[in-house]
Each structure stands twice: as C-alpha cells, then as structure tokens.
Design an enzyme around this catalytic site. Structure first.
Site, PDB file in Angstrom:
ATOM      1  N   ASP A 185       0.855  -1.190   0.000  1.00  0.00           N
ATOM      2  CA  ASP A 185       0.000   0.000   0.000  1.00  0.00           C
ATOM      3  C   ASP A 185       0.897   1.248   0.000  1.00  0.00           C
ATOM      4  OD1 ASP A 185      -2.561   1.294   0.273  1.00  0.00           O
ATOM      5  OD2 ASP A 185      -2.308   1.387   2.427  1.00  0.00           O
ATOM      6  N   ASP A 192      -8.081  -8.130   6.733  1.00  0.00           N
ATOM      7  CA  ASP A 192      -9.172  -7.839   7.669  1.00  0.00           C
ATOM      8  C   ASP A 192      -9.674  -6.417   7.566  1.00  0.00           C
ATOM      9  OD1 ASP A 192      -6.715  -6.712   8.775  1.00  0.00           O
ATOM     10  OD2 ASP A 192      -7.910  -6.313  10.564  1.00  0.00           O
ATOM     11  N   ARG A 212     -10.989 -12.144   7.727  1.00  0.00           N
ATOM     12  CA  ARG A 212      -9.773 -12.822   7.232  1.00  0.00           C
ATOM     13  C   ARG A 212     -10.089 -14.174   6.619  1.00  0.00           C
ATOM     14  NH1 ARG A 212      -5.326  -9.845   9.118  1.00  0.00           N
ATOM     15  NH2 ARG A 212      -5.559  -8.882  11.169  1.00  0.00           N
TER      16      ARG A 212
HETATM   17  P1  IMP Z   1       1.731  -0.192   3.912  1.00  0.00           P
HETATM   18  O1  IMP Z   1       2.759  -0.182   5.005  1.00  0.00           O
HETATM   19  O2  IMP Z   1       0.950   1.094   3.860  1.00  0.00           O
HETATM   20  O3  IMP Z   1       2.253  -0.600   2.564  1.00  0.00           O
HETATM   21  O4  IMP Z   1       0.610  -1.193   4.362  1.00  0.00           O
HETATM   22  C1  IMP Z   1       0.741  -2.499   4.246  1.00  0.00           C
HETATM   23  C2  IMP Z   1      -0.213  -3.193   5.193  1.00  0.00           C
HETATM   24  O5  IMP Z   1      -1.430  -2.465   5.426  1.00  0.00           O
HETATM   25  C3  IMP Z   1      -0.642  -4.463   4.544  1.00  0.00           C
HETATM   26  O6  IMP Z   1       0.245  -5.485   4.875  1.00  0.00           O
HETATM   27  C4  IMP Z   1      -2.007  -4.694   5.128  1.00  0.00           C
HETATM   28  O7  IMP Z   1      -1.899  -5.401   6.343  1.00  0.00           O
HETATM   29  C5  IMP Z   1      -2.539  -3.324   5.410  1.00  0.00           C
HETATM   30  N1  IMP Z   1      -3.473  -2.903   4.347  1.00  0.00           N
HETATM   31  C6  IMP Z   1      -3.244  -1.999   3.376  1.00  0.00           C
HETATM   32  N2  IMP Z   1      -4.309  -1.853   2.579  1.00  0.00           N
HETATM   33  C7  IMP Z   1      -5.225  -2.730   3.044  1.00  0.00           C
HETATM   34  C8  IMP Z   1      -6.559  -3.075   2.614  1.00  0.00           C
HETATM   35  O8  IMP Z   1      -7.113  -2.561   1.631  1.00  0.00           O
HETATM   36  N3  IMP Z   1      -7.187  -4.037   3.352  1.00  0.00           N
HETATM   37  C9  IMP Z   1      -6.610  -4.642   4.430  1.00  0.00           C
HETATM   38  N4  IMP Z   1      -5.380  -4.345   4.858  1.00  0.00           N
HETATM   39  C10 IMP Z   1      -4.692  -3.396   4.177  1.00  0.00           C
END
Ligand code: IMP
Ligand code: MG
Length: 188
Positions: free
Chosen positions: A112, A168, A174
């Site tokens: 993300d 989740d 999940r």
């Molecule tokens: P980042 O550090 O922003 O890249 O976020 C990564 C983590 O955020 C992922 O491993 C997910 O656990 C959580 N995450 C990001 N987007 C989503 C989503 O749309 N649904 C559920 N979890 C998400």
C-alpha cells in the site's frame, strides 16, 4: 461486517498463486527441482497477520512445483483498527530464524503506502540477508508514499479497501475465501 463485493474470486486467486510459484522458481535457479546439496533453502518471511493465508497457499504451490521453502513469521502493525495507515510501523513479533547469508522472500498480503515493506527490507538487509526479494499478492501502486516495489505481484488493484483471504477490516473477514471491497460506509 456487511458483505464485501467480490473483486477477485477464490478461483482467480488460486490460479494466480500457482503462476506466482512458477515465476519465483524460474527466478531462483539454485532452488529448482534439483537443488544444490549445500544451498540453504529459500526462506519465506511471512508478514503477520494479513499474509498468513496467502503464505499457506504459496508454500504449497512452491512445493508442488518442486521448491521446498522454509518459512518464518514477522508480526508487524501499521494499522490500528482503522482503515487508514497510522504511518508508523511497529514490530509485534520477531523471527526465530537467523537471516544472515540467507536468500529471503518477503511474503506480503498487500503493498500500500510501502512503509511496511520498506521497514522489513531495511531490517533484513541490516541483519545480513544475502538477498531480499518480495512477493505481494496485491499492489495498490496509486497509494505509494515510499519508493519500494515487489519483484513478484499477484494483482494490481485500485485504491479501495479490500478484505478477505487473510486481510481484515477491524480484525474480521480474514476467513473469506475471496477478496472483496468494503461498502463506503463500512470503510471509514
Ligand atoms: P503499507 O505499510 O501502507 O504498505 O501497508 C501495508 C499493510 O497495510 C498491509 O500489509 C495490510 O496489512 C494493510 N493494508 C493496506 N491496505 C489494506 C486493505 O485494503 N485491506 C486490508 N489491509 C490493508
Ligand atoms: Mg499486512
């Protein structure tokens, strides 16, 4: 939790997981069907909690296609109960395995902002891993805040909050066998 609208079916996910295993094996010549006797196995580092379902399917797809990988788990949290990132990454469970000189493949549910992956890569490199690659089931490229990419990506998805197949919303969903998007009123 209201019923999520299906974005990726269980069958679509299963087919892509098999393809990802093929791509990973092609890229890891020493780990192909006849591995070198002295080569340490590929180590999958699965990011809890969201990646546990994907990891369970991927490790079986790899084994079915001839690559017997090790697995360990790293607990990280960047979201509380909210669906927007707090911007901080917290280590909630460390690995048992020493990654020094190991070929590591990080297994992530969704890439993300990139903060989590950036944190994990930096950690594993600082611990002396020989190589660090990433396999993310989903990628939301439009949300990136940190310049980091995964070598293997299952599906590129639009900027919508997704749930299911390990992922989740506030701890629930999940166990859904497919990946769905949450209705607007559930995702804030
Ligand atoms: P980042 O550090 O922003 O890249 O976020 C990564 C983590 O955020 C992922 O491993 C997910 O656990 C959580 N995450 C990001 N987007 C989503 C989503 O749309 N649904 C559920 N979890 C998400
Ligand atoms: Mg996660």
């Amino acid at each position: 939790m209201s019923t999520p609208a299906e974005l990726l079916s269980a069958a679509q996910i299963a087919a892509r997981v098999d393809e990802l295993a093929t791509e990973i094996i092609k890229d890891h010549v020493p780990f192909q069907a006849a591995p070198k006797e002295d080569a340490a196995p590929l180590l999958l580092v699965s990011i809890l909690r969201g990646a546990f379902v994907f990891t369970a399917d991927l490790i079986r797809a790899l084994k079915t296609q001839g690559l017997d990988a090790e697995v360990d788990f790293l607990g990280l949290s960047s979201y509380g109960d909210a669906t927007t990132s707090s911007g901080r990454v917290r280590l909630t469970r460390d690995l048992d395995t020493d990654v020094k000189s190991r070929e590591v493949l990080i297994i992530e549910d969704i890439l993300d902002s990139g903060r989590t992956l950036n944190f994990v890569k930096t950690l594993l490199v600082s611990r002396g891993a020989k190589s660090v690659q990433t396999c993310a089931l989903l990628d939301k490229p439009s949300r990136r805040k940190v310049a980091v990419e995964a070598e293997f990506v299952g599906f590129s998805v639009p900027d919508a909050f997704v749930v299911g197949y390990g992922m989740d919303v506030a701890g629930l969903g999940r166990g859904l066998p497919y990946i769905g998007t949450m209705p607007e009123d559930d995702s804030d």
